[in-house]
Design an enzyme around this catalytic site. Structure first.
Site, mmCIF file in Angstrom:
data_model
loop_
_atom_site.group_PDB
_atom_site.id
_atom_site.type_symbol
_atom_site.label_atom_id
_atom_site.label_comp_id
_atom_site.label_asym_id
_atom_site.label_seq_id
_atom_site.Cartn_x
_atom_site.Cartn_y
_atom_site.Cartn_z
ATOM 1 C CG ASP A 1 18.258 33.656 -13.248
ATOM 2 O OD1 ASP A 1 19.282 33.552 -13.242
ATOM 3 O OD2 ASP A 1 17.022 33.130 -13.594
ATOM 4 C CG HIS B 1 16.275 35.029 -4.714
ATOM 5 N ND1 HIS B 1 15.238 35.183 -5.659
ATOM 6 C CD2 HIS B 1 17.806 35.807 -5.175
ATOM 7 C CE1 HIS B 1 15.372 36.194 -6.597
ATOM 8 N NE2 HIS B 1 16.675 36.467 -5.753
ATOM 9 C CG ASP C 1 20.268 28.489 -13.786
ATOM 10 O OD1 ASP C 1 20.545 28.928 -13.309
ATOM 11 O OD2 ASP C 1 19.111 28.868 -14.624
ATOM 12 N NE ARG D 1 10.730 30.692 -12.807
ATOM 13 C CZ ARG D 1 10.703 29.499 -13.278
ATOM 14 N NH1 ARG D 1 10.313 29.131 -14.159
ATOM 15 N NH2 ARG D 1 12.191 29.287 -14.096
ATOM 16 N NE ARG E 1 10.406 26.393 -6.922
ATOM 17 C CZ ARG E 1 9.940 24.951 -7.706
ATOM 18 N NH1 ARG E 1 9.701 24.040 -6.804
ATOM 19 N NH2 ARG E 1 10.420 24.306 -9.190
ATOM 20 C CG ASP F 1 0.028 -0.291 3.136
ATOM 21 O OD1 ASP F 1 0.730 0.204 2.729
ATOM 22 O OD2 ASP F 1 -0.588 -0.368 3.307
ATOM 23 N N GLY F 2 2.038 1.333 0.402
ATOM 24 C CA GLY F 2 3.082 2.412 -0.569
ATOM 25 C C GLY F 2 3.297 2.931 1.012
ATOM 26 C CD GLU F 3 1.319 2.115 6.090
ATOM 27 O OE1 GLU F 3 1.758 1.113 7.058
ATOM 28 O OE2 GLU F 3 -0.154 2.930 6.777
ATOM 29 C CE LYS G 1 14.205 32.028 -14.742
ATOM 30 N NZ LYS G 1 15.035 31.292 -14.353
HETATM 31 C C1 R5P Z 1 16.001 29.901 -10.302
HETATM 32 O O1 R5P Z 1 16.141 31.140 -11.012
HETATM 33 C C2 R5P Z 1 17.700 29.284 -10.833
HETATM 34 O O2 R5P Z 1 18.379 29.988 -10.764
HETATM 35 C C3 R5P Z 1 17.026 28.327 -11.903
HETATM 36 O O3 R5P Z 1 17.666 29.312 -13.285
HETATM 37 C C4 R5P Z 1 15.833 27.743 -11.717
HETATM 38 O O4 R5P Z 1 15.353 26.287 -11.215
HETATM 39 C C5 R5P Z 1 15.467 26.678 -13.429
HETATM 40 O O5 R5P Z 1 14.349 26.212 -13.594
HETATM 41 P P1 R5P Z 1 13.558 25.744 -14.706
HETATM 42 O O6 R5P Z 1 14.790 25.052 -14.497
HETATM 43 O O7 R5P Z 1 12.057 24.680 -14.438
HETATM 44 O O8 R5P Z 1 13.593 26.810 -15.729
#
Ligand code: R5P
Length: 299
Positions: free
Chosen positions: A169, A130, A219, A194, A95, A37-39, A192
């Site tokens: 970014d 961040h 990145d 989003r 994030r 059952d996933g447990e 960038k």
């Molecule tokens: C966000 O600012 C991070 O530095 C990456 O740019 C971000 O997590 C990349 O996410 P994705 O691949 O969904 O564009």
């Protein structure tokens, strides 16, 4: 570190073996049975009494991993571990570092609270810092973040002719500047916007200096892959050479890795998340951080 023992949660055996060799300590076994059952039922097959236990568990796709990890940490203590530390090469839930919309959870804080209650210390690589300046803003136990940028820089210097680094970014500027210094390359940082989880717009900046060079996109994380894909699309429009896409953490939702490679890009990641594109080994960084903690806290 004679009393230390390393144990890998499922999927972390390679990293645990590398770390145990570097640290010259034993590797134990923790089995994780899954019921129909996933447990789940973690079971230590190694005596932990009086040992400093180090659990290795990378936390990409964390929801399925966190419960076994918390159960394992609590059980290790019940079985007599004198300390329980966590090596999480990729640390998730970074994030959401503020409440962006009314009613939202600030998951980074809740996740940090869970791990800080379960572990005596934590070691990771390039967490997505961040708005937080350091992990100590949310983790109440010693939390060490090592940085993979010098290793990325070395890989680029050894493998890419005439690299020109591109940060997609503003957030990536911190990593791009460091890597550029290591491999002696020129760089530019894009802007960038989003618009959604899988919708980003990249605005080109200073790409005139790219002419004749190999674009290297850099990145910290590739998740949906849209950031890399949009940047690659932009480079194609500019008539740039085939690019190299380098990331510390290749989390790769869906077929993000395939889509990036389908653009003709060479894709390279570190082994914070096991994946066929792993070409940069961060285990020496993790081992160094564990040793430093040992000196500080008497592991
Ligand atoms: C966000 O600012 C991070 O530095 C990456 O740019 C971000 O997590 C990349 O996410 P994705 O691949 O969904 O564009």
């Amino acid at each position: 570190m004679m009393r230390s023992i390393l144990l890998a949660l499922p999927g972390n055996d390679d990293m645990a073996t590398k770390l145990a060799a570097l640290l010259d300590i034993d590797v134990g076994v923790v089995d994780c049975h899954v019921f129909p059952d996933g447990e789940i039922l973690p079971r230590f097959e190694t005596d932990l009494a009086g040992r400093h236990v180090i659990l290795v568990c990378t936390l990409a796709r964390p929801n399925d991993k966190i419960l076994p990890l918390l159960f394992a940490a609590a059980t290790a203590r019940e079985l007599g571990a004198t300390q329980v530390g966590l090596v999480a090469p990729y640390l998730s839930y970074m994030r959401q570092d503020r409440r962006f919309h009314a009613g939202e959870a600030v998951t980074s804080r809740h996740f940090a609270t869970l791990l800080s209650r379960a572990f005596d210390w934590l070691v990771t690589i390039d967490p997505h810092l961040h708005r937080y300046k350091s992990l100590s803003e949310i983790y109440s136990v010693p939390a060490v973040a090592e940085h993979a940028e010098p290793l990325l820089g070395d890989w680029i210097a050894r493998n890419v002719k005439d690299p020109f680094l591109i940060g997609p970014d503003e957030e990536s500027r911190q990593w791009v500047e460091l890597v550029a210094r290591t491999c002696g390359a020129d760089y530019a940082v894009m802007t960038k916007q989003r618009l959604g989880d899988r919708d980003v717009r990249i605005v080109p900046e200073q790409l005139d200096r790219l002419a004749g060079k190999t674009p290297v996109l850099l990145d910290d994380i590739i998740s949906s892959g849209k950031t890399m894909l949009e940047t690659l699309r932009l480079l194609k429009q500019q008539g740039a050479k085939a690019a190299v896409a380098v990331a510390v953490h290749g989390v790769f939702a869906d077929d993000a890795d395939e889509l990036i490679r389908a653009c003709g890009a060479t894709l390279v990641t570190s082994n914070t998340v096991p994946h066929p594109t792993n070409a940069i080994d961060v285990s020496p960084l993790l081992s160094r951080a564990i040793t430093a903690l040992e000196l500080k806290t008497g592991l």
